[in-house]
Write a protein that holds these residues in place. Structure first.
Motif, mmCIF file in Angstrom:
data_model
loop_
_atom_site.group_PDB
_atom_site.id
_atom_site.type_symbol
_atom_site.label_atom_id
_atom_site.label_comp_id
_atom_site.label_asym_id
_atom_site.label_seq_id
_atom_site.Cartn_x
_atom_site.Cartn_y
_atom_site.Cartn_z
ATOM 1 N N LEU A 104 5.244 -15.324 112.988
ATOM 2 C CA LEU A 104 4.950 -15.571 111.687
ATOM 3 C C LEU A 104 5.392 -14.579 110.666
ATOM 4 C CD1 LEU A 104 1.558 -17.295 112.253
ATOM 5 C CD2 LEU A 104 3.656 -18.514 111.553
ATOM 6 N N ARG A 105 5.288 -13.537 110.880
ATOM 7 C CA ARG A 105 5.641 -12.025 110.204
ATOM 8 C C ARG A 105 7.185 -12.043 109.979
ATOM 9 N NH1 ARG A 105 7.189 -7.123 112.238
ATOM 10 N NH2 ARG A 105 7.245 -5.558 110.527
ATOM 11 N N ALA A 120 7.036 -18.199 101.821
ATOM 12 C CA ALA A 120 6.746 -16.772 102.289
ATOM 13 C C ALA A 120 5.003 -16.744 102.140
ATOM 14 C CB ALA A 120 7.426 -15.879 101.643
ATOM 15 N N SER A 121 4.715 -16.859 101.322
ATOM 16 C CA SER A 121 3.192 -16.654 100.890
ATOM 17 C C SER A 121 2.383 -17.477 101.950
ATOM 18 C CB SER A 121 2.720 -17.047 99.563
ATOM 19 O OG SER A 121 1.370 -16.916 99.300
ATOM 20 N N ARG A 122 2.761 -18.823 102.077
ATOM 21 C CA ARG A 122 2.083 -19.701 102.903
ATOM 22 C C ARG A 122 2.188 -19.217 104.535
ATOM 23 N NH1 ARG A 122 4.236 -24.050 103.184
ATOM 24 N NH2 ARG A 122 5.840 -23.989 101.485
ATOM 25 N N THR A 123 3.311 -18.988 105.109
ATOM 26 C CA THR A 123 3.394 -18.240 106.339
ATOM 27 C C THR A 123 2.872 -16.789 106.613
ATOM 28 O OG1 THR A 123 5.724 -19.381 106.115
ATOM 29 C CG2 THR A 123 5.453 -17.676 108.009
ATOM 30 N N LEU A 128 -1.955 -13.927 108.579
ATOM 31 C CA LEU A 128 -3.422 -13.021 108.387
ATOM 32 C C LEU A 128 -4.452 -13.714 108.903
ATOM 33 C CD1 LEU A 128 -2.437 -11.759 104.806
ATOM 34 C CD2 LEU A 128 -2.563 -10.302 106.920
ATOM 35 N N ALA A 129 -4.354 -15.071 108.913
ATOM 36 C CA ALA A 129 -5.808 -15.858 109.267
ATOM 37 C C ALA A 129 -5.956 -15.582 110.880
ATOM 38 C CB ALA A 129 -5.466 -17.482 109.030
ATOM 39 N N VAL A 159 1.971 -6.904 106.023
ATOM 40 C CA VAL A 159 1.835 -8.482 105.626
ATOM 41 C C VAL A 159 0.918 -9.091 104.541
ATOM 42 C CG1 VAL A 159 1.199 -10.640 106.687
ATOM 43 C CG2 VAL A 159 2.320 -9.076 108.012
ATOM 44 N N LEU A 160 -0.212 -8.267 104.634
ATOM 45 C CA LEU A 160 -0.889 -8.599 103.255
ATOM 46 C C LEU A 160 -0.288 -8.251 102.151
ATOM 47 C CD1 LEU A 160 -3.618 -9.515 102.056
ATOM 48 C CD2 LEU A 160 -4.439 -7.256 102.654
#
Length: 884
Positions: A104-105, A120-123, A128-129, A159-160
């Motif tokens: 995912l990263r 990008a934000s959703r992926t 992170l989840a 990633v954050l």
């Protein structure tokens, strides 16, 4: 998802409850689908003090894991398999949260690079989840898990930060302020977080709050680290103070892509912060400064800095960029030419990334491909830098082909290249080569970075520098490790570095990892060169000739030279010219690269060791036969490896060959013993004994023959045992240990007599007679020499007969019978000539001259009480002079 490491370590259905088996599981998971060596697992469980039963206990833990893993496997296929030098855990991409996170990263990074910020934000949020707490929590950490946990937590932060950057691109600045304030509070030294918060506040109409964030971050950095904010944060402050319109949110295009930004003309600075404790390199810095100021010895615009991994090339280049800021008012930019995984960037990707940086577009955590441009990236880069005084640092270049397009697109810029090998095919380049530190620079770095504990123990400082091979990166990691563990002393650190098998594991701290740096150089070469690198780690220290490489690689010398030179070019091996040597160029490893080579080789090296030992044996026997024909009694044929020709390699200089290869020959004895090749061990030691005796190398003689004696007994080879015992008798006699010498001669005599080897038994009798003569028991010595002469002549052993005649001549001299002594010496010289031993012939001539001169001066009676050369180069003092 069956395995989880992004938080407490868990496994479905259930992992073993004990801490150490779970630590084994975690270590295998963070290196899933890769072999994890037994040494690594033992280090992880017990660090540098494993119990004697560590290997057996590890096997028990692996057995427990296999049972648990099999219980949760639907197809009943065991995923944990043995694969030398350790174990491999096979994990499907969807079965481990870490593998899903990394996938995912990468997807998020790619979407960000395409400017598809919503995707990008959703992926990245999905990535992170997956986290449920600190990475690898709930188990004890050794060196591997500690390093992995730090790396994973850093990836999470990256990633954050990139997800936040995507949200900022989407205009979500107001929603981000609260989250960013919490992050800034938790991470007061993380500049990227503070930059994001400053942008979010500024775009929310809170300019004063944005400035306050900067000053709070600056106070924390100065107070905690003693450094000012970096160039990105400092430039952002300037833009906020100037109310830069390009910094304001201007809305999107409906597709998630922001409006195009105008080209900026202000200077761009994109450099790592200067190293506050920079040490050494005075001459190299001076040369670099002269070049960048335009007054170097060779005019040009490209400076190529080359050297091995960990030598500090990037640090030096960044230092030069900071020190020469006034020469480049239009900007200074550093571009790493590898991605996060160590893979080389394509020239196109490098040009695109450099374009983004020159536009002043910080994209934390994303160096993906740029959006489509109306012109070729190279043309745009040329336009961007045309006529401007800029310095571009192209860091860690892989090849000339990678950097040529960049140099062509930067005709007006000054360029500093760094690379592990000299990029010799580039035209118009000034080259600057970095090697490891000298002893003084290494000591200064350790003292400067290692804190009070290092300054209290100069001996440990010197030992640590030696074990690190004076490599700057290794020295810095070692010093940082000591500072991070205040309960350690400098001597503790040196002890942990002493074991070559675990040294690289000890040289890792946080994101500083010597092994990782060296591995990048290793992965840059081809598969055949990697295999050569691993096998050559078995070559003797401190350096080795080309024939050793040919034996280890099982190839002809010409092919071995090609491999060796390719490894030299890749900075994985060193070429060491030696004038006046039989082998004008020898090869050797930096100690940390040799440790890496042996670590990667693992088990299964007995065949290569055997080839090397057979090559040493063929050459040593040839040299020994030239020095002392007929001396070696273990001359059973052992075929040398193909391509090893003793008459060519030893030539007419057997003594010089022994002098050059003595250390390697002793190491070959040790390796043969360690790999259970008993016959080779005995034969090698026996072939070297003559040189050890001639050179008075008593310690090497003893250590090689003690190993050979054990090898003979392990193999139940009584003849080899007797030969080694006889040689140890000679050693004891030379060391004036008469009791030990007699015991060894007699043990050997009994074996030879039992086997009917009259010639070898007679040599033992001569040896015992030498002991008697040295003790002044002349009559008993004479009887022994007479027996040995008779047996030697009967067996046709010219060397043994000559040795007995030598003894009878010495007896005659001790008793004042000069005429008889001269007669015996004449017989001895003739017998030595028939045996082909020139050293013995020359010795006979010397002793004859001594006796003749004494007779002429009427002093022959003094020969019985004077010091006497009893063997070539071996002098015997009479009892009253020797203090006996």
């Amino acid at each position: 998802m069956r395995f989880r490491v992004l938080g407490p370590v868990r496994m479905a259905p259930a992992a073993p409850s004990a801490a150490k088996p779970r630590a084994v599981l975690a270590t295998l998971l963070v290196q899933s689908n890769n072999v994890v060596s037994t040494h690594t697992l033992i280090d992880e469980l017990w660090n540098t003090e494993p119990p004697r039963t560590a290997t057996t206990t590890l096997q028990v833990y692996v057995s427990q894991l296999r049972k648990a893993l099999l219980d949760g496997t639907a197809d009943r296929q065991q995923p944990l398999i043995t694969r030398p030098p350790g174990y491999l855990l096979r994990v499907a991409p969807d079965d481990l949260d870490l593998l899903v996170f990394e996938a995912l990263r990468e997807q998020g990074r790619a979407a960000y690079g395409r400017q598809e910020y919503d995707e990008a934000s959703r992926t990245l949020e999905r990535a992170l989840a997956l986290w449920t707490g600190p990475a690898l929590s709930g188990i004890p950490h050794g060196p591997t898990l500690e390093t992995s946990a730090i790396r994973l937590d850093e990836l999470r932060a990256e990633v954050l930060e990139q997800r936040i950057a995507a949200d900022l691109r989407l205009g979500r600045h107001q929603e981000l302020v609260g989250e960013l304030m919490a992050l800034a509070h938790d991470h007061p030294l993380r500049e990227t977080v503070h930059c994001h918060l400053m942008v979010a506040l500024y775009r929310s109409g809170r300019q004063s709050d944005a400035l306050q964030v900067y000053h709070q971050a600056r106070r924390a950095l100065v107070s905690e680290l003693g450094v000012e904010p970096g160039p990105v944060m400092s430039r952002l402050l300037e833009r906020i103070l100037a109310s830069d319109p390009a910094l304001s949110w201007r809305g999107g295009t409906g597709s998630g892509r922001p409006a195009a930004r105008p080209v900026r003309d202000e200077p761009v600075v994109w450099l790592p912060a200067p190293v506050g404790d920079f040490t050494g390199r005075a001459a190299q810095l001076a040369l670099g400064r002269r070049f960048l100021h335009g007054d170097g010895p060779v005019p040009g615009r490209v400076l190529a800095v080359s050297g091995p991994a960990g030598a500090g090339k990037t640090t030096l280049a960044a230092r030069l960029a900071h020190e020469t800021a006034d020469r480049f008012p239009d900007g200074r930019v550093l571009l790493l030419l590898r991605d996060a995984g160590g893979r080389a960037l394509t020239a196109e990707a490098a040009v695109a990334t450099l374009l983004r940086r020159l536009r002043g577009e910080p994209e934390p955590g994303a160096d993906g491909p740029p959006a489509a441009e109306p012109a070729e990236p190279g043309e745009l880069l040329h336009e961007r830098t045309r006529g401007r005084k800029m310095l571009v640092v192209l860091d860690d270049a892989v090849s000339e082909a990678q950097v040529r397009p960049l140099l062509a697109a930067l005709p007006d810029s000054t360029v500093v290249l760094t690379s592990r090998h000299a990029l010799g095919a580039l035209e118009g380049v000034q080259h600057l080569v970095l090697d490891v530190f000298d002893a003084d620079e290494a000591r200064d770095l350790l003292l400067r970075c290692g804190g009070p504990a290092m300054r209290e123990d100069p001996a440990a400082v010197a030992e640590t520098a030696r074990l690190c091979g004076n490599l700057p990166l290794a020295l810095r990691v070692a010093a940082a490790g000591l500072v991070a563990r205040p309960h350690w002393t400098a001597a503790d650190l040196a002890r942990r570095l002493a074991d070559e098998r675990t040294r690289l594991g000890a040289l890792a701290l946080g994101d500083l990892d010597v092994r990782g740096s060296l591995l990048t150089a290793y992965r840059d070469v081809g598969v055949p060169e990697r295999q050569a690198f691993r096998l050559l780690g078995l070559a003797p220290l401190p350096d080795f000739a080309l024939w050793s490489a040919a034996a280890l690689l099982d190839c002809e010398p010409a092919e071995a030279e090609r491999y060796a030179e390719e490894l030299v070019r890749a900075q994985l091996l060193e070429a060491r010219p030696r004038s006046g040597r039989l082998t004008p160029v020898r090869y050797g490893f930096h100690p940390l690269l040799r440790a890496l080579s042996l670590e990667l080789l693992g088990q299964g090296s007995a065949a290569a060791t055997g080839r090397l030992c057979r090559a040493f044996l063929a050459l040593a026997r040839h040299a020994d036969a030239r020095l002392a024909p007929g001396r070696d009694q273990l001359v059973e044929p052992v075929a040398p490896p193909a391509g090893i020709h003793p008459e060519e390699l030893v030539g007419v200089a057997p003594l010089q060959w022994f002098q050059e290869e003595s250390a390697g020959l002793l190491e070959a004895v040790r390796q043969a013993h360690a790999t259970g090749q008993w016959g080779l061990c005995c034969a090698l030691a026996s072939a070297a004994a003559g040189y050890y005796e001639a050179g008075a190398l008593w310690d090497d003689w003893e250590s090689s023959h003690e190993l050979a004696l054990d090898a003979a007994r392990q193999a139940a080879d009584t003849r080899a045992e007797a030969v080694v015992l006889c040689s140890l008798g000679d050693l004891a006699w030379q060391r004036r240990q008469p009791t030990a010498a007699v015991d060894r001669y007699r043990l050997a005599w009994h074996v030879f007599t039992r086997e009917g080897d009259r010639a070898s038994a007679a040599r033992c009798v001569s040896g015992e007679a030498d002991v008697m003569l040295g003790q002044g028991r002349v009559a008993r010595a004479e009887r022994g020499y007479v027996r040995a002469l008779s047996a030697g002549r009967a067996a046709g052993d010219e060397r043994g007969a000559a040795n007995a005649l030598r003894g009878l001549a010495l007896v005659a001299l001790r008793e004042g019978r000069a005429t008889e002594a001269l007669s015996r010496l004449a017989e001895y010289e003739a017998a030595a000539g028939r045996a082909g031993d020139r050293r013995w012939q020359e010795y006979a001539v010397r002793l004859t001259r001594t006796v003749t001169e004494a007779r002429a001066a009427a002093r022959e009676t003094e020969l019985g009480t004077a010091p006497l050369e009893v063997r070539p180069g071996v002098w015997l003092l009479p009892a009253h002079l020797a203090g006996e």
